[in-house]
Write a protein that holds these residues in place. Sequence first.
Motif, short mmCIF file in Angstrom:
data_model
loop_
_atom_site.label_atom_id
_atom_site.label_comp_id
_atom_site.label_asym_id
_atom_site.label_seq_id
_atom_site.Cartn_x
_atom_site.Cartn_y
_atom_site.Cartn_z
N THR A 155 3.98 -18.40 -29.21
CA THR A 155 4.22 -18.77 -27.81
C THR A 155 5.61 -18.33 -27.36
OG1 THR A 155 2.73 -20.67 -28.03
CG2 THR A 155 4.30 -20.69 -26.19
N LEU A 156 6.61 -18.56 -28.23
CA LEU A 156 7.98 -18.16 -27.87
C LEU A 156 8.10 -16.64 -27.74
CD1 LEU A 156 10.07 -20.61 -30.08
CD2 LEU A 156 9.82 -20.65 -27.60
N ARG A 157 7.42 -15.91 -28.61
CA ARG A 157 7.45 -14.45 -28.51
C ARG A 157 6.78 -13.98 -27.21
NH1 ARG A 157 9.14 -11.70 -32.95
NH2 ARG A 157 9.36 -12.89 -34.89
N TRP A 158 5.71 -14.66 -26.80
CA TRP A 158 5.05 -14.30 -25.54
C TRP A 158 5.98 -14.55 -24.36
CZ3 TRP A 158 1.81 -17.63 -22.01
CH2 TRP A 158 1.16 -16.84 -21.04
N LEU A 159 6.65 -15.70 -24.37
CA LEU A 159 7.60 -16.00 -23.30
C LEU A 159 8.74 -14.98 -23.28
CD1 LEU A 159 7.82 -19.90 -23.57
CD2 LEU A 159 6.57 -18.55 -21.87
N LEU A 160 9.16 -14.53 -24.45
CA LEU A 160 10.21 -13.52 -24.50
C LEU A 160 9.73 -12.21 -23.88
CD1 LEU A 160 12.98 -12.58 -25.48
CD2 LEU A 160 11.96 -12.11 -27.72
N LEU A 161 8.48 -11.83 -24.16
CA LEU A 161 7.93 -10.63 -23.55
C LEU A 161 7.78 -10.78 -22.04
CD1 LEU A 161 5.20 -9.60 -26.16
CD2 LEU A 161 7.43 -8.54 -25.78
N ALA A 194 13.53 -10.45 -11.59
CA ALA A 194 14.43 -9.63 -12.39
C ALA A 194 15.51 -10.47 -13.05
CB ALA A 194 15.05 -8.53 -11.53
N SER A 195 16.20 -11.29 -12.26
CA SER A 195 17.28 -12.10 -12.83
C SER A 195 16.75 -13.24 -13.69
CB SER A 195 18.15 -12.66 -11.69
OG SER A 195 17.36 -13.45 -10.80
N GLY A 196 15.72 -13.93 -13.22
CA GLY A 196 15.16 -15.04 -13.98
C GLY A 196 14.51 -14.58 -15.28
N GLY A 197 13.86 -13.41 -15.26
CA GLY A 197 13.25 -12.90 -16.49
C GLY A 197 14.29 -12.62 -17.56
N ALA A 198 15.41 -11.99 -17.17
CA ALA A 198 16.45 -11.67 -18.16
C ALA A 198 17.10 -12.95 -18.69
CB ALA A 198 17.49 -10.76 -17.53
N VAL A 199 17.44 -13.87 -17.80
CA VAL A 199 18.06 -15.12 -18.25
C VAL A 199 17.10 -15.91 -19.12
CG1 VAL A 199 19.01 -17.33 -17.47
CG2 VAL A 199 19.61 -15.22 -16.26
N GLY A 200 15.85 -16.02 -18.66
CA GLY A 200 14.86 -16.73 -19.46
C GLY A 200 14.62 -16.08 -20.81
N ALA A 202 16.78 -14.33 -22.58
CA ALA A 202 17.92 -14.61 -23.45
C ALA A 202 17.85 -16.02 -24.01
CB ALA A 202 19.22 -14.41 -22.67
N VAL A 203 17.43 -16.98 -23.19
CA VAL A 203 17.31 -18.37 -23.66
C VAL A 203 16.18 -18.49 -24.68
CG1 VAL A 203 16.79 -20.73 -22.96
CG2 VAL A 203 18.29 -19.32 -21.55
N VAL A 204 15.04 -17.86 -24.40
CA VAL A 204 13.91 -17.93 -25.33
C VAL A 204 14.24 -17.27 -26.66
CG1 VAL A 204 11.53 -17.17 -25.71
CG2 VAL A 204 12.18 -18.12 -23.51
N ARG A 231 21.30 -7.24 -35.74
CA ARG A 231 20.13 -6.78 -34.99
C ARG A 231 19.79 -7.76 -33.86
NH1 ARG A 231 15.90 -4.40 -39.49
NH2 ARG A 231 17.44 -3.45 -40.86
N TRP A 232 19.86 -9.03 -34.18
CA TRP A 232 19.55 -10.03 -33.16
C TRP A 232 20.56 -9.96 -32.02
CZ3 TRP A 232 21.97 -14.29 -31.03
CH2 TRP A 232 21.16 -15.17 -30.31
N ALA A 233 21.82 -9.73 -32.35
CA ALA A 233 22.85 -9.66 -31.33
C ALA A 233 22.63 -8.47 -30.39
CB ALA A 233 24.24 -9.56 -31.98
N VAL A 234 22.12 -7.36 -30.91
CA VAL A 234 21.85 -6.20 -30.06
C VAL A 234 20.86 -6.57 -28.96
CG1 VAL A 234 20.81 -3.89 -30.00
CG2 VAL A 234 22.42 -4.49 -31.82
N ARG A 235 19.78 -7.25 -29.34
CA ARG A 235 18.79 -7.65 -28.33
C ARG A 235 19.38 -8.66 -27.35
NH1 ARG A 235 13.35 -10.41 -30.33
NH2 ARG A 235 14.81 -12.09 -30.83
N GLU A 236 20.14 -9.62 -27.87
CA GLU A 236 20.69 -10.66 -27.01
C GLU A 236 21.69 -10.07 -26.01
OE1 GLU A 236 20.57 -14.77 -25.93
OE2 GLU A 236 19.31 -13.42 -27.12
N VAL A 237 22.52 -9.15 -26.47
CA VAL A 237 23.46 -8.49 -25.55
C VAL A 237 22.70 -7.72 -24.48
CG1 VAL A 237 25.21 -6.67 -25.36
CG2 VAL A 237 25.36 -8.37 -27.20
N GLY A 238 21.63 -7.05 -24.87
CA GLY A 238 20.82 -6.33 -23.89
C GLY A 238 20.24 -7.25 -22.83
N LEU A 239 19.74 -8.42 -23.24
CA LEU A 239 19.18 -9.36 -22.27
C LEU A 239 20.27 -9.92 -21.36
CD1 LEU A 239 16.72 -11.27 -24.65
CD2 LEU A 239 16.11 -9.73 -22.77
N VAL A 240 21.47 -10.15 -21.91
CA VAL A 240 22.57 -10.64 -21.07
C VAL A 240 22.98 -9.57 -20.05
CG1 VAL A 240 24.99 -11.35 -21.10
CG2 VAL A 240 23.42 -12.26 -22.81
#
Length: 625
Positions: A155-161, A194-200, A202-204, A231-240
């Motif tokens: 479920t969390l992976r789906w919300l991330l997508l 656009a903004s809510g998807g990126a913020v959401g 990053a939180v997910v 690796r995790w930080a790369v994705r998180e920075v991208g979402l931020v």
Amino acid sequence: MRARSTVTRIGLAGLVAALAVLVGPVPAAQAHAFLAGSSPADGQVLVDPPAQVRLDFSESVVLSATRIDVVDATGRHLDLAGLRIESGADAADLEQPVEVVVDVPAMDHGAYRVSWSTLSSDDLHATEGVLVFGVGQAVTAGGLDEPSPRPVEATLRWLLLLGLSGALGGPLALRLLVRADGSDRAASFARRAASGGAVGGAVVAVLLLVDQLTASGADPVRLLGGDYGGRWAVREVGLVVLAVSGLSRVRASRRHALLLAAGATLACLGTAVLGHSAGGGGLDLTRIAASAAHLAAATTWSGCLTVLTVAVVLSARGGPAARLVGSRALRAFGPPAAVCVSVMVVTGVYLSSGVVGSVDAALGTSYGRALLLKVGLAAVVGALALVNTSRLHRAGGSRTQSTQSTPRLPRRTILAEAVLGLVVLGLAAVLTSGQPAMEPQLVQSANGPTDGPVVRQVVDLQETLDIRPNRPGPNVVIVEVFDTRRPAPAPVRTVEVTVAAADGTVGTPAPAEPLGNGRWSVNVTLASAGSAQVQVVAHRDGLADAAVDYPWSIGSLTGPPIARVSTAPIRAQLRAAALAVSLAVLLAWWAALAVAERRRSSRTDPTGDAAASVLPDERTIRGRT
């Protein structure tokens, strides 16, 4: 026309890049850690009790999250000690195979069950299994145990997508709505997506990390301080970065475009290196690039379609002018959607070669069936997209069209396309949470057991070697030695056999017993299946020893996988199919562009008058672009 030409160039460049990726070198991919072998092996019967249990994994695992439990036939749990990782490769390389070893106490004769669970170091995917062995007692192998994805993780992976879909698809939808003179209400929704998807997202991503650490019991400080944390930080920075881009008020600047591109690249690459595509012996840059492109195309297409679908629903209450804007935006979505779908198809076929090893793996496992369901739903979505595109073009919806002749939008099929697209993302989340179907029980090894006897010429001697039954446990080695010279310079007095087992253990030379007529035999115990080395040394009086090494492949206890349809590897066939699909897509793009160019040429009147009277829409669009 300039915008459409830009989309076309980007699409063709992406497909050419995908083609270059497909024809490039491809290292072996293993998806994520699974049990490649063990000692004792599943179903093995030992003469003497083992001193330790060894589990061979396809890639590195998290030792602090690894659990091994050995239970005897009475239900007593043995006291284990010295759980450790042993590997001849670089311990810091998360993609290299490793051996997990644990010491066991003295065992009596009987049956024993080994239950194990662990985490892949590169993606924190959980995997588990059971194997059974006996000491002086026949047992039945435990067989394949496919772990089910955890519902919370899926479920969390789906919300991330979904969040990434909004972050990437929202800006594209906003651009299309603005160019179509969309209402402030629809444009505002696209901005919030656009903004809510990126913020959401990053939180997910943080919640997903917490869930994985909590479920596994791994040491968070040690784990995040290593390669996985980077690796995790790369994705998180991208979402931020995507969140900053989405919250920016100035959207029509080069700086905003660069910020959006940088965030999308980091987020997609970070997700790729945290997923199945980063598994195997060494980082596979080809698969990582294909996975990132697949993710970017899928989320951009799904997010933009969802936002435009909401705009269409809102247009139903906004009158003819709002419906006209929805039709324009959806028609303009055609070229970028075609680019996304083309990239998704090419990379999807290619990536499947690393997660499904055979036809039986696709049909006989939950992972394989989920992948087939995802492909089937994606095909339905593609068919709906073609239907919607055809209806939109028949209905019209040009910029100069009067609101008195408002086109009728196919809202139901558009809504169905968007909903099924979200379902496809859900199945993708389930797949990324599960265990790819690549286990040895599902895929017949390209290097099967050696089918003896094997004949070799050693100096003036002709030797024949055979091992039966050629599987882990007690075996008989038969050696035949004949001198090709007449008369023989000296008789063979003794023969010694040394076996270097698949796990690297080199046995002591064992003297063979003569059977007569040049035949010798010796009993040996093979520790595990896999590649081994057998050395045969023939001793003769007055002559140098005749020694020769035989490369040997030891079969598994259960033999080759039992095929329902076929367990033959299909990786090469899927990669070839991806190459063929990419070529077909390139040809289809070339043909479509050629037809469009001929139509534009045929509609252009050299005097300009006919063009102004017959094609006012085309002239108007050209002037605006």
